[in-house]
Design a protein around this motif. Structure first.
Motif, PDB file in Angstrom:
ATOM      1  N   GLU A 128      56.756  46.751  33.069  1.00 21.51           N
ATOM      2  CA  GLU A 128      58.088  47.045  33.589  1.00 21.51           C
ATOM      3  C   GLU A 128      58.597  48.323  32.923  1.00 21.51           C
ATOM      4  OE1 GLU A 128      60.715  43.731  33.053  1.00 21.51           O
ATOM      5  OE2 GLU A 128      59.106  42.281  33.356  1.00 21.51           O
ATOM      6  N   ARG A 149      60.735  42.919  40.843  1.00 21.06           N
ATOM      7  CA  ARG A 149      60.892  41.689  40.065  1.00 21.06           C
ATOM      8  C   ARG A 149      60.423  41.873  38.633  1.00 21.06           C
ATOM      9  NH1 ARG A 149      58.107  40.515  44.700  1.00 21.06           N
ATOM     10  NH2 ARG A 149      59.265  39.472  46.357  1.00 21.06           N
ATOM     11  N   SER A 150      60.739  40.866  37.819  1.00 17.52           N
ATOM     12  CA  SER A 150      60.190  40.835  36.466  1.00 17.52           C
ATOM     13  C   SER A 150      58.693  40.570  36.535  1.00 17.52           C
ATOM     14  CB  SER A 150      60.878  39.743  35.645  1.00 17.52           C
ATOM     15  OG  SER A 150      60.608  38.463  36.200  1.00 17.52           O
ATOM     16  N   THR A 176      61.866  49.516  37.113  1.00 16.62           N
ATOM     17  CA  THR A 176      63.107  48.834  36.761  1.00 16.62           C
ATOM     18  C   THR A 176      64.315  49.762  36.792  1.00 16.62           C
ATOM     19  OG1 THR A 176      62.660  49.255  34.415  1.00 16.62           O
ATOM     20  CG2 THR A 176      61.915  47.155  35.318  1.00 16.62           C
TER      21      THR A 176
END
Length: 457
Positions: free
Chosen positions: A424, A168-169, A258
């Motif tokens: 990220e 996820r972010s 990511t």
């Protein structure tokens, strides 16, 4: 109802100054409890309409969280045997365009239309809300739309990655760790026609709706609304679910993958906002931090092209974050620069000159910006909870009241903890691709080489 006509007519034809573009509106309730907000403007020939219904994602469990979103889409699926395209053509014939949005706390229908057809547009909206048939074919077709909107079917791999807390972010990941967001992506396959019918019956009632109309208003609008929307039957809505409280533990620092290869990274340093903090003070502090990050990380250190500060909410908890897009090789230097900024605020407070400048420009923007009908309607939509029956908050006064001392107290309270750092970035940098590629090629060639050697032997 007659008593509303005189003040409304005075409101419609009175002159308006730029200084009064936001706070003063005409607000009242229809006899069935539906809220109405009118805002005449000098932008002739058009209106912006928002119908806000008080039901959203947070009114349902994680398993059924997509129910209000599915219901929103179904209202655009067609009337009287027609399909979505036929319904859209009817709106276009009236010169309007529409959309809808489901959020945590509400579902809102957004319409931009010519002033001349505003009542016909509202007729069509009312038809969609009250006469849309929920049948199996429509429901299954609309489910596929939501699945595509959400990036496709929820694969076993995606579910596995979600449970590993790496897919996820940064801010969403922290919300999951703190128990403020669902651990898995909400699904639609299990949602039923009976659930949808119950949602519409329970929540789409007048006392749970507010209609906002901004622009070149038709003087006949009050009588029209009383006759149409005012005839809808009303009843009490179910009690709203209690929002989850923030709980831990959450890792102070976590790296979120990511992708496989890449040189970029995004840093999020996230701090929970104090419950009793003043909203205007937090708004100015967020703007102050964006300016400070820009000056330090972009201009002076050249670490990030577009650093920013942001306020966001999950469930009943708000967060303020410092963010920067960087090269992964600059990660340590960027974290150190952010730490120095935060330590300076903790020890010495905000820079008085920078704070005064930020406060001055925030107030000035309210004076020199002329909001469009759509911008005003969206503002009222977002600020409904602050409406006192006659006025929305005076934003200029709210910002002007924040002193440097108050801003410093808010900052020290906000930054008294270490916060949560979320990074990220891809799993590996680009330079790792070459040795990995060589190793993979060697692994593929080695069996062939051994086989060839055996044959020769």
């Amino acid at each position: 109802m007659r008593c509303l006509f005189v003040p409304l007519l005075l409101l419609l034809f009175s002159p308006w100054s730029l200084a009064d573009t936001r706070s003063a509106v005409e607000g009242y309730q229809l006899q069935n409890g539906m809220g109405v907000l009118f805002k005449p403007t000098d932008q002739r020939g058009s209106v912006s309409i928002r119908l806000v219904v008080g039901v959203g994602f947070s009114d349902f469990s994680c398993q059924d969280r997509q129910l209000p979103h599915l219901m929103e889409h179904l209202f655009f699926s067609g009337l009287d045997g027609g399909d979505e395209a036929d319904l859209e053509a009817r709106m276009q014939t009236l010169g309007g365009q529409w959309n809808a949005y489901t959020s945590e706390g509400d579902t809102t229908f957004v319409i931009e239309a010519p002033a001349a057809t505003q009542r016909q547009v509202l007729d069509l909206l009312l038809e969609a809300l009250t006469r849309t048939r929920l049948d199996t074919a429509k429901i299954e077709s609309t489910k596929q739309v939501l699945i595509r909107e959400d990036g496709g079917h929820y694969s076993h791999l995606q579910r596995f990655l979600d449970h590993q807390n790496i897919s996820r972010s940064g801010q969403e990941q922290l919300a999951v760790e703190l128990g403020l967001a669902c651990a898995e992506r909400p699904q639609v396959a299990q949602l039923t026609q009976a659930q949808l019918e119950k949602l519409r019956s329970d929540w789409y009632v007048p006392s749970n709706m507010t209609l906002i109309v901004v622009g070149d208003l038709d003087p006949r609008l009050p009588a029209y609304l009383s006759r149409t929307f005012g005839s809808l039957p009303d009843h009490a809505t179910p009690e709203r679910r209690e929002l989850p409280e923030m709980k831990g533990p959450a890792a102070p620092e976590r790296t979120l993958n990511t992708g496989l290869f890449g040189e970029g990274a995004v840093l999020h340093w996230i701090f929970p906002e104090p419950e009793d903090a003043d909203g205007a003070a937090l708004d100015l502090l967020q703007a102050y931090l964006s300016d400070a990050l820009y000056s330090d990380l972009r201009v002076h250190r050249e670490l990030s092209y577009g650093p920013w500060s942001e306020r966001a909410s999950w469930s009943n908890q708000s967060f303020l974050s410092l963010n920067a897009d960087i090269e992964r090789s600059d990660q340590a230097a960027t974290i150190q620069a952010m730490r120095e900024l935060l330590d300076g605020i903790r020890q010495h407070g905000l820079d008085p000159q920078r704070f005064a400048r930020i406060q001055r420009v925030a107030r000035a923007q309210l004076a020199w910006s002329t909001p469009s009908n759509a911008t005003l309607a969206d503002y009222y939509w977002g600020a409904l909870s602050d409406f006192d029956g006659e006025h929305f908050p005076n934003e200029e006064r709210r910002l002007a009241k924040v002193s440097l001392q108050q801003a410093n107290d808010t900052a020290r309270q906000l930054f008294k903890g270490d916060g949560y750092l979320r990074i990220e970035r891809p799993l590996l940098d680009d330079d790792s691709a070459y040795p990995l590629g060589a190793a993979a090629a060697l692994a593929l060639l080695l069996p062939f080489a051994l086989l060839l050697r055996r044959r020769r032997g």
